[in-house]
Design a protein around this motif. Structure first.
Motif, PDB file in Angstrom:
ATOM      1  N   MET A  25      40.485  51.777  36.582  1.00 48.15           N
ATOM      2  CA  MET A  25      41.248  51.928  35.338  1.00 48.15           C
ATOM      3  C   MET A  25      42.767  51.946  35.777  1.00 48.15           C
ATOM      4  SD  MET A  25      39.336  55.229  33.738  1.00 48.15           S
ATOM      5  CE  MET A  25      37.773  55.468  33.497  1.00 48.15           C
ATOM      6  N   LEU A  26      43.359  52.636  36.635  1.00 46.48           N
ATOM      7  CA  LEU A  26      44.679  52.570  37.034  1.00 46.48           C
ATOM      8  C   LEU A  26      44.982  50.924  37.716  1.00 46.48           C
ATOM      9  CD1 LEU A  26      45.107  55.704  39.401  1.00 46.48           C
ATOM     10  CD2 LEU A  26      46.117  55.276  37.118  1.00 46.48           C
ATOM     11  N   ALA A  27      44.159  50.435  38.111  1.00 50.00           N
ATOM     12  CA  ALA A  27      44.621  48.874  38.456  1.00 50.00           C
ATOM     13  C   ALA A  27      44.851  48.000  37.552  1.00 50.00           C
ATOM     14  CB  ALA A  27      43.700  48.324  39.455  1.00 50.00           C
ATOM     15  N   GLY A  28      43.796  48.097  36.424  1.00 50.48           N
ATOM     16  CA  GLY A  28      43.935  47.283  35.188  1.00 50.48           C
ATOM     17  C   GLY A  28      44.932  47.791  34.339  1.00 50.48           C
ATOM     18  N   PHE A  84      42.447  42.551  38.597  1.00 49.65           N
ATOM     19  CA  PHE A  84      41.601  41.849  39.440  1.00 49.65           C
ATOM     20  C   PHE A  84      41.389  41.284  40.775  1.00 49.65           C
ATOM     21  CE2 PHE A  84      39.514  37.793  40.497  1.00 49.65           C
ATOM     22  CZ  PHE A  84      38.097  37.951  39.958  1.00 49.65           C
ATOM     23  N   LEU A  85      42.660  40.887  41.154  1.00 51.09           N
ATOM     24  CA  LEU A  85      42.916  40.998  42.678  1.00 51.09           C
ATOM     25  C   LEU A  85      42.637  42.093  43.551  1.00 51.09           C
ATOM     26  CD1 LEU A  85      43.708  38.871  44.744  1.00 51.09           C
ATOM     27  CD2 LEU A  85      46.294  39.579  44.381  1.00 51.09           C
ATOM     28  N   SER A  86      43.203  43.459  43.064  1.00 51.57           N
ATOM     29  CA  SER A  86      43.006  44.570  43.707  1.00 51.57           C
ATOM     30  C   SER A  86      41.565  44.918  44.148  1.00 51.57           C
ATOM     31  CB  SER A  86      43.784  45.529  43.206  1.00 51.57           C
ATOM     32  OG  SER A  86      43.313  46.125  41.971  1.00 51.57           O
ATOM     33  N   MET A  87      40.666  44.692  42.878  1.00 52.85           N
ATOM     34  CA  MET A  87      39.409  45.083  42.687  1.00 52.85           C
ATOM     35  C   MET A  87      38.514  44.002  43.751  1.00 52.85           C
ATOM     36  SD  MET A  87      39.293  48.347  41.734  1.00 52.85           S
ATOM     37  CE  MET A  87      41.027  48.414  42.317  1.00 52.85           C
ATOM     38  N   LEU A  88      38.996  42.856  43.575  1.00 45.74           N
ATOM     39  CA  LEU A  88      38.068  41.817  44.282  1.00 45.74           C
ATOM     40  C   LEU A  88      38.427  42.059  46.007  1.00 45.74           C
ATOM     41  CD1 LEU A  88      36.434  39.302  44.312  1.00 45.74           C
ATOM     42  CD2 LEU A  88      38.862  37.820  44.506  1.00 45.74           C
ATOM     43  N   TYR A 119      33.488  45.730  39.611  1.00 47.69           N
ATOM     44  CA  TYR A 119      34.859  46.352  39.560  1.00 47.69           C
ATOM     45  C   TYR A 119      35.879  45.330  39.179  1.00 47.69           C
ATOM     46  CZ  TYR A 119      33.554  50.333  42.148  1.00 47.69           C
ATOM     47  OH  TYR A 119      33.361  51.761  42.741  1.00 47.69           O
ATOM     48  N   PRO A 120      35.789  44.039  39.753  1.00 44.18           N
ATOM     49  CA  PRO A 120      36.951  42.976  39.501  1.00 44.18           C
ATOM     50  C   PRO A 120      36.973  42.642  38.065  1.00 44.18           C
ATOM     51  CG  PRO A 120      35.827  42.285  41.399  1.00 44.18           C
ATOM     52  CD  PRO A 120      35.210  43.442  40.984  1.00 44.18           C
ATOM     53  N   VAL A 121      35.894  42.641  37.576  1.00 48.92           N
ATOM     54  CA  VAL A 121      35.810  41.909  36.280  1.00 48.92           C
ATOM     55  C   VAL A 121      36.183  43.299  35.009  1.00 48.92           C
ATOM     56  CG1 VAL A 121      34.387  40.967  34.292  1.00 48.92           C
ATOM     57  CG2 VAL A 121      33.925  40.298  36.577  1.00 48.92           C
ATOM     58  N   GLY A 148      43.009  45.062  32.228  1.00 49.85           N
ATOM     59  CA  GLY A 148      44.398  44.342  32.024  1.00 49.85           C
ATOM     60  C   GLY A 148      44.430  43.376  30.951  1.00 49.85           C
ATOM     61  N   LEU A 149      43.492  42.485  30.633  1.00 51.68           N
ATOM     62  CA  LEU A 149      43.565  41.709  29.355  1.00 51.68           C
ATOM     63  C   LEU A 149      43.954  42.588  27.948  1.00 51.68           C
ATOM     64  CD1 LEU A 149      40.981  39.137  30.012  1.00 51.68           C
ATOM     65  CD2 LEU A 149      43.388  38.826  30.146  1.00 51.68           C
ATOM     66  N   PHE A 150      43.288  43.603  27.954  1.00 51.56           N
ATOM     67  CA  PHE A 150      43.554  44.385  26.584  1.00 51.56           C
ATOM     68  C   PHE A 150      44.793  45.239  26.704  1.00 51.56           C
ATOM     69  CE2 PHE A 150      39.348  43.358  26.006  1.00 51.56           C
ATOM     70  CZ  PHE A 150      38.960  43.067  24.619  1.00 51.56           C
ATOM     71  N   VAL A 151      45.064  45.843  27.849  1.00 51.75           N
ATOM     72  CA  VAL A 151      46.246  46.679  28.041  1.00 51.75           C
ATOM     73  C   VAL A 151      47.477  45.630  27.943  1.00 51.75           C
ATOM     74  CG1 VAL A 151      47.691  47.985  29.650  1.00 51.75           C
ATOM     75  CG2 VAL A 151      45.176  48.492  29.264  1.00 51.75           C
ATOM     76  N   GLU A 152      47.552  44.399  28.439  1.00 52.99           N
ATOM     77  CA  GLU A 152      48.657  43.583  28.430  1.00 52.99           C
ATOM     78  C   GLU A 152      49.100  43.231  26.765  1.00 52.99           C
ATOM     79  OE1 GLU A 152      47.747  40.332  30.868  1.00 52.99           O
ATOM     80  OE2 GLU A 152      48.274  41.210  32.536  1.00 52.99           O
ATOM     81  N   ARG A 153      48.132  43.603  25.832  1.00 59.50           N
ATOM     82  CA  ARG A 153      48.217  43.201  24.649  1.00 59.50           C
ATOM     83  C   ARG A 153      48.762  44.509  23.678  1.00 59.50           C
ATOM     84  NH1 ARG A 153      45.743  39.831  27.209  1.00 59.50           N
ATOM     85  NH2 ARG A 153      45.432  37.385  26.381  1.00 59.50           N
ATOM     86  N   ILE A 154      48.512  45.581  24.164  1.00 60.72           N
ATOM     87  CA  ILE A 154      48.869  46.792  23.611  1.00 60.72           C
ATOM     88  C   ILE A 154      50.432  47.015  23.303  1.00 60.72           C
ATOM     89  CG2 ILE A 154      48.905  49.307  23.667  1.00 60.72           C
ATOM     90  CD1 ILE A 154      46.112  49.041  24.803  1.00 60.72           C
ATOM     91  N   LYS A 155      50.827  47.088  22.427  1.00 62.40           N
ATOM     92  CA  LYS A 155      52.401  47.321  22.034  1.00 62.40           C
ATOM     93  C   LYS A 155      52.593  48.882  22.110  1.00 62.40           C
ATOM     94  CE  LYS A 155      53.156  43.110  20.850  1.00 62.40           C
ATOM     95  NZ  LYS A 155      53.016  42.127  21.941  1.00 62.40           N
ATOM     96  N   PRO A 156      53.602  49.232  22.884  1.00 64.99           N
ATOM     97  CA  PRO A 156      53.850  50.721  22.956  1.00 64.99           C
ATOM     98  C   PRO A 156      54.290  51.395  21.537  1.00 64.99           C
ATOM     99  CG  PRO A 156      54.939  49.611  24.670  1.00 64.99           C
ATOM    100  CD  PRO A 156      54.343  48.409  23.771  1.00 64.99           C
TER     101      PRO A 156
END
Length: 185
Positions: free
Chosen positions: A44-47, A56-60, A93-95, A101-109
C-alpha cells in the motif's frame, strides 16, 4: 515516455526493503498456513507514495529477490516461496502496487483525500491480493472454497482495514511534504 530517475529507483529499492522488514511483523494463526503480516502495508505504501511505475518496480523487486533465494520476506526464500501457501499472494504484489499507484495518481488533494486513499488501498492493496492468494491456497492444500476463505481471507480483513487507514494517513503526510510531484516525479 517518462524517464526513470535515480531518485525513483532508490525509493523503489527502499520500499522493497521496507516491505521485507514489515513481513517479519507477523501473527501466526493456528488454523491457517498463511500468517497475518504487515507486508501488505508495504504494498500500500509503495503504490500510494511511489506511484504506479515505481510502486510496481519495488514490488517486482520483492518477487525477484524472493525467487532468486534472497530472504527478503519472512519465511523460506527461493522458488519454494512461490509454491508455498503464500505464493498466490506474492505474485500479485507488483500488480496491486501498480493499481494503487494508477488510482492514487488520479486523486486530487481535497478534504476527502484521506477517505479516497483508504478505499483505494483497501481495494487494491488488500482485496486485489485475495483472488489469486485464496485460489492458490485452495489448490495446494486441496481446500474447499469455504475452507480457503476461512484460512486465507476472512481473518485478514480487520487488519487490512486498519492498514489501509494507517497508509492513507501516512500518504497524506508525505503529500504535504511533496505536494505536486511526490516521490515519483
Amino acid at each position: 515516455m517518462a524517464k526513470w530517475t535515480i531518485r525513483g529507483l532508490v525509493f523503489s529499492a527502499l520500499f522493497a526493503a521496507i516491505t521485507g522488514a514489515l513481513s517479519y511483523l507477523k501473527i501466526t494463526l493456528p488454523f491457517s498456513p498463511v500468517p497475518i503480516t504487515f507486508s501488505t502495508f508495504g504494498i500500500m505504501l509503495a503504490g500510494s507514495i511511489l506511484g504506479a511505475r515505481y510502486g510496481f518496480l519495488s514490488m517486482l523487486l520483492v518477487v525477484i529477490l524472493e525467487v532468486a533465494g534472497i530472504p527478503l520476506l519472512e519465511g523460506i526464500p527461493g522458488v519454494a516461496r512461490i509454491y508455498g501457501p503464500t505464493g498466490g499472494f506474492l505474485l500479485a504484489y507488483p500488480v496491486a502496487a501498480l493499481l494503487i499507484g494508477l488510482f492514487v495518481e488520479r486523486i486530487k488533494p481535497n478534504r476527502w483525500l484521506f477517505g479516497k486513499l483508504s478505499i483505494v488501498n483497501f481495494l487494491f492493496g488488500s482485496l486485489f491480493l485475495y483472488p489469486s492468494g485464496v485460489a492458490w491456497l485452495a489448490h495446494i492444500y486441496h481446500f474447499s472454497l469455504a475452507k480457503a476463505l476461512a484460512a486465507g481471507f476472512w481473518p485478514f480483513l480487520p487488519g487490512d482495514i486498519l492498514k489501509s487507514l494507517l497508509c492513507a494517513a501516512i500518504t497524506v503526510a508525505v503529500w504535504r511534504v511533496y505536494p505536486v510531484e511526490r516521490v515519483s516525479g
